[in-house]
Design an enzyme around this catalytic site. Structure first.
Site, PDB file in Angstrom:
ATOM      1  N   GLN A   1      -4.890   6.188  -1.203  1.00  0.00           N
ATOM      2  CA  GLN A   1      -5.716   7.060  -2.037  1.00  0.00           C
ATOM      3  C   GLN A   1      -6.828   7.684  -1.216  1.00  0.00           C
ATOM      4  O   GLN A   1      -7.471   7.025  -0.402  1.00  0.00           O
ATOM      5  CB  GLN A   1      -6.302   6.243  -3.186  1.00  0.00           C
ATOM      6  CG  GLN A   1      -7.055   7.057  -4.219  1.00  0.00           C
ATOM      7  CD  GLN A   1      -7.380   6.234  -5.456  1.00  0.00           C
ATOM      8  OE1 GLN A   1      -6.753   5.223  -5.730  1.00  0.00           O
ATOM      9  NE2 GLN A   1      -8.377   6.666  -6.219  1.00  0.00           N
TER      10      GLN A   1
ATOM     11  N   SER B   1      -3.447   0.396   1.388  1.00  0.00           N
ATOM     12  CA  SER B   1      -3.778   0.219  -0.030  1.00  0.00           C
ATOM     13  C   SER B   1      -2.600   0.652  -0.911  1.00  0.00           C
ATOM     14  O   SER B   1      -1.555   0.016  -0.898  1.00  0.00           O
ATOM     15  CB  SER B   1      -5.065   0.970  -0.362  1.00  0.00           C
ATOM     16  OG  SER B   1      -5.533   0.647  -1.641  1.00  0.00           O
ATOM     17  N   LEU B   2      -2.728   1.745  -1.642  1.00  0.00           N
ATOM     18  CA  LEU B   2      -1.605   2.242  -2.444  1.00  0.00           C
ATOM     19  C   LEU B   2      -0.340   2.388  -1.598  1.00  0.00           C
ATOM     20  O   LEU B   2       0.773   2.114  -2.062  1.00  0.00           O
ATOM     21  CB  LEU B   2      -2.008   3.584  -3.069  1.00  0.00           C
ATOM     22  CG  LEU B   2      -0.976   4.455  -3.789  1.00  0.00           C
ATOM     23  CD1 LEU B   2      -0.184   5.350  -2.881  1.00  0.00           C
ATOM     24  CD2 LEU B   2      -0.036   3.635  -4.676  1.00  0.00           C
TER      25      LEU B   2
ATOM     26  N   ARG C   1      -0.674   0.533 -11.982  1.00  0.00           N
ATOM     27  CA  ARG C   1      -1.774   0.132 -11.091  1.00  0.00           C
ATOM     28  C   ARG C   1      -2.884   1.177 -11.112  1.00  0.00           C
ATOM     29  O   ARG C   1      -4.076   0.847 -11.244  1.00  0.00           O
ATOM     30  CB  ARG C   1      -1.244  -0.044  -9.666  1.00  0.00           C
ATOM     31  CG  ARG C   1      -2.286  -0.436  -8.613  1.00  0.00           C
ATOM     32  CD  ARG C   1      -1.588  -0.505  -7.251  1.00  0.00           C
ATOM     33  NE  ARG C   1      -2.436  -0.989  -6.172  1.00  0.00           N
ATOM     34  CZ  ARG C   1      -3.180  -0.220  -5.370  1.00  0.00           C
ATOM     35  NH1 ARG C   1      -3.218   1.092  -5.575  1.00  0.00           N
ATOM     36  NH2 ARG C   1      -3.896  -0.745  -4.394  1.00  0.00           N
TER      37      ARG C   1
ATOM     38  N   HIS D   1     -11.155  -2.392  -4.299  1.00  0.00           N
ATOM     39  CA  HIS D   1     -11.002  -3.573  -3.442  1.00  0.00           C
ATOM     40  C   HIS D   1     -12.271  -4.435  -3.439  1.00  0.00           C
ATOM     41  O   HIS D   1     -12.729  -4.898  -2.404  1.00  0.00           O
ATOM     42  CB  HIS D   1     -10.611  -3.158  -2.021  1.00  0.00           C
ATOM     43  CG  HIS D   1      -9.318  -2.399  -1.983  1.00  0.00           C
ATOM     44  ND1 HIS D   1      -8.111  -3.003  -2.262  1.00  0.00           N
ATOM     45  CD2 HIS D   1      -9.049  -1.094  -1.746  1.00  0.00           C
ATOM     46  CE1 HIS D   1      -7.149  -2.091  -2.186  1.00  0.00           C
ATOM     47  NE2 HIS D   1      -7.695  -0.931  -1.884  1.00  0.00           N
TER      48      HIS D   1
ATOM     49  N   GLN E   1      -4.388  -7.782  -3.583  1.00  0.00           N
ATOM     50  CA  GLN E   1      -4.893  -6.602  -2.875  1.00  0.00           C
ATOM     51  C   GLN E   1      -5.856  -5.777  -3.719  1.00  0.00           C
ATOM     52  O   GLN E   1      -6.767  -5.125  -3.200  1.00  0.00           O
ATOM     53  CB  GLN E   1      -3.693  -5.743  -2.433  1.00  0.00           C
ATOM     54  CG  GLN E   1      -4.022  -4.668  -1.408  1.00  0.00           C
ATOM     55  CD  GLN E   1      -3.424  -3.337  -1.804  1.00  0.00           C
ATOM     56  OE1 GLN E   1      -3.816  -2.756  -2.810  1.00  0.00           O
ATOM     57  NE2 GLN E   1      -2.486  -2.868  -0.994  1.00  0.00           N
TER      58      GLN E   1
END
Length: 301
Positions: free
Chosen positions: A10, A92-93, A117, A197, A246
């Site tokens: 992202q 991440s994503l 998500r 996060h 995560q």
């Protein structure tokens, strides 16, 4: 040496991404058409035309980046250019995109997971007052000490000297000012929707765990690396646990890329907009070879 695929996270999104792929490839058109059908809204239109404000929303940009990354993967495969790909990892994503490329779940299942998500994370952002800041040019130890002093978290270890902190707005603002007072070179507030996060994402983590509980995962066909530890992960149960963790834990991206290279990866192929991951890789080790693919013209370069 073996190729490692790197998938964007992202923040890399930009209006127009994937349009040249869609225009040039029947396989990509089928992916975007399926995505629009699965989601029940026009991901393709928002990806290709914007507006930027809509594409930037967490619930939109996460599935948009997922589909774009797999569209790039599909074109490489269609053109016979994938070669000996043995590893996949994502920021991440992008970790969820990597698992799809590795066969942990199929495209439509992965898209539903990513959409949920993104929805849950946006919901958590709207329920809290969180933000993030970038700390540039400092060691992990110095940033961890700053986080401990101001009750915020280190959210991303992207590359040496490129660390993101996350938490409540007032605490992040205090950490930014204290960092400057301590002589830190650059401490910059980021324009983000929330404290990704970090513990402020706990409502999203809890609901995401429940959502994933009954979805079957397969063992990956490629070596994949989890952001939560920076190490390879292959057990489907462990993969699911890592994806849940995560949401609230630090993204150890530098560790993931170093682990892939140590395992024999080279070159690294970035699949995503803007060459963001290439920049991080070059900041980590200048001699690493990184090829970036974002649009159709990149395949003929």
């Amino acid at each position: 040496m073996a190729t490692a695929l790197l998938f964007a996270g992202q923040g890399a999104q930009k209006v127009g991404m994937g349009k040249t792929l869609y225009d040039a490839s029947d396989v990509v058109r089928a992916l975007y058409d399926e995505a629009d059908r699965v989601l029940g809204w026009e991901l393709s239109k928002l990806s290709f035309e914007g507006p930027a404000e809509a594409l930037t929303e967490t619930k939109v940009c996460q599935p948009a980046l997922f589909v774009h990354g797999l569209a790039l993967h599909a074109v490489l495969k269609e053109q016979g250019k994938l070669g000996e790909v043995t590893m996949a990892l994502g920021l991440s994503l992008g970790e969820l995109t990597a698992y799809c490329a590795a066969g942990v779940y199929d495209f439509s299942t992965g898209l539903r997971i990513v959409a949920e998500r993104g929805r849950l994370m946006q919901e958590a952002c709207e329920q809290t007052t969180g933000t993030m800041a970038a700390v540039i040019g400092e060691s992990r130890e110095a940033v961890n000490a700053l986080c401990a002093d101001f009750d915020v978290q280190a959210a991303n270890f992207n590359a040496p000297g490129q660390i993101i902190i996350s938490g409540e707005q007032a605490k992040v603002a205090a950490a930014v000012e204290a960092g400057k007072a301590r002589g830190m070179k650059r401490v910059l507030p980021l324009n983000v929707a929330g404290a990704y996060h970090s513990r402020l994402m706990e409502p999203a983590r809890e609901k995401f765990a429940a959502y994933l509980a009954d979805i079957p995962f397969a063992a990956p066909q490629l070596k994949v690396f989890t952001n939560t530890t920076g190490a390879a992960v292959s057990d489907p149960v462990a993969i699911k646990e890592a994806l849940v963790k995560q949401v609230v834990s630090s993204v150890l991206w530098e560790d993931c890329v170093r682990a892939a290279v140590a395992a024999g990866a080279g070159p690294l192929w970035e699949l995503g907009p803007g060459k963001v991951l290439a920049g991080m890789a070059k900041r980590t080790e200048r001699e690493w070879v990184v090829n970036s693919f974002a649009e159709f013209e990149d395949f003929s370069a």
